[in-house]
Design a protein around this motif. Structure first.
Motif, short mmCIF file in Angstrom:
data_model
loop_
_atom_site.label_atom_id
_atom_site.label_comp_id
_atom_site.label_asym_id
_atom_site.label_seq_id
_atom_site.Cartn_x
_atom_site.Cartn_y
_atom_site.Cartn_z
N VAL A 73 38.93 34.50 53.52
CA VAL A 73 37.83 34.57 52.55
C VAL A 73 38.18 35.53 51.42
CG1 VAL A 73 35.42 35.20 52.24
CG2 VAL A 73 36.13 34.02 54.31
N VAL A 74 38.66 36.70 51.78
CA VAL A 74 39.00 37.71 50.77
C VAL A 74 40.17 37.24 49.92
CG1 VAL A 74 39.82 40.07 50.43
CG2 VAL A 74 38.06 39.60 52.13
N ARG A 75 41.14 36.61 50.53
CA ARG A 75 42.29 36.10 49.78
C ARG A 75 41.84 35.03 48.78
NH1 ARG A 75 45.40 34.87 53.95
NH2 ARG A 75 46.12 37.00 54.18
N GLY A 76 40.89 34.20 49.17
CA GLY A 76 40.36 33.19 48.25
C GLY A 76 39.64 33.82 47.07
N TRP A 77 38.84 34.86 47.34
CA TRP A 77 38.17 35.58 46.25
C TRP A 77 39.20 36.18 45.31
CZ3 TRP A 77 34.43 38.93 49.65
CH2 TRP A 77 33.40 38.13 50.12
N MET A 78 40.24 36.77 45.89
CA MET A 78 41.26 37.43 45.07
C MET A 78 41.99 36.41 44.19
SD MET A 78 42.64 40.13 47.94
CE MET A 78 44.20 40.43 47.15
N GLN A 79 42.28 35.25 44.72
CA GLN A 79 42.99 34.23 43.94
C GLN A 79 42.10 33.65 42.84
OE1 GLN A 79 44.36 31.44 46.85
NE2 GLN A 79 46.17 32.66 47.36
N TYR A 80 40.85 33.39 43.17
CA TYR A 80 39.97 32.76 42.19
C TYR A 80 39.50 33.75 41.12
CZ TYR A 80 36.14 30.14 40.16
OH TYR A 80 35.31 29.51 39.29
N PHE A 81 38.85 34.81 41.54
CA PHE A 81 38.29 35.77 40.58
C PHE A 81 39.36 36.67 39.97
CE2 PHE A 81 34.59 34.85 43.31
CZ PHE A 81 33.75 34.34 42.33
N GLY A 82 40.47 36.86 40.68
CA GLY A 82 41.54 37.69 40.16
C GLY A 82 42.21 37.08 38.94
N ALA A 83 42.13 35.78 38.80
CA ALA A 83 42.71 35.12 37.64
C ALA A 83 41.91 35.42 36.37
CB ALA A 83 42.76 33.61 37.87
N PHE A 84 40.62 35.71 36.50
CA PHE A 84 39.78 35.94 35.34
C PHE A 84 39.63 37.42 35.02
CE2 PHE A 84 38.21 32.04 37.40
CZ PHE A 84 38.57 31.14 36.42
#
Length: 88
Positions: A19-30
């Motif tokens: 879950v945290v890795r998904g947040w990091m990949q998605y929101f980390g891009a912005f």
């Protein structure tokens, strides 16, 4: 999360890392810097979990020493520790 004291560190990491890795990949891009407060909050919950699971670590100072030891021994246990250099 902090009430799931039946899990071990690795089981807890296996549950929250995707879950945290998904947040990091998605929101980390912005906006990567906007995630830092969230990642710090996850650390606060993890420290609270440690204090609840291990009775001898109820005192904050003892729990904090244990926390630093875990981070030093297993620096990649939780996915968000890769982005946080000092992790408390």
């Amino acid at each position: 999360m902090h009430r799931k004291t039946q899990f071990t560190f690795t089981e807890l990491a296996q549950r929250i890392n995707p879950v945290v890795r998904g947040w990091m990949q998605y929101f980390g891009a912005f906006c990567r810097s906007a995630l830092y407060p969230l990642l710090q909050r996850i650390n606060a919950y993890l420290l609270r979990w440690v204090r609840r699971k291990y009775k001898r670590l109820r005192a904050f100072k003892k729990a904090h020493r244990c926390w630093k030891r875990v981070i030093r021994q297993y620096p990649r246990l939780f996915a968000h520790w890769a982005w946080m250099p000092d992790v408390w």
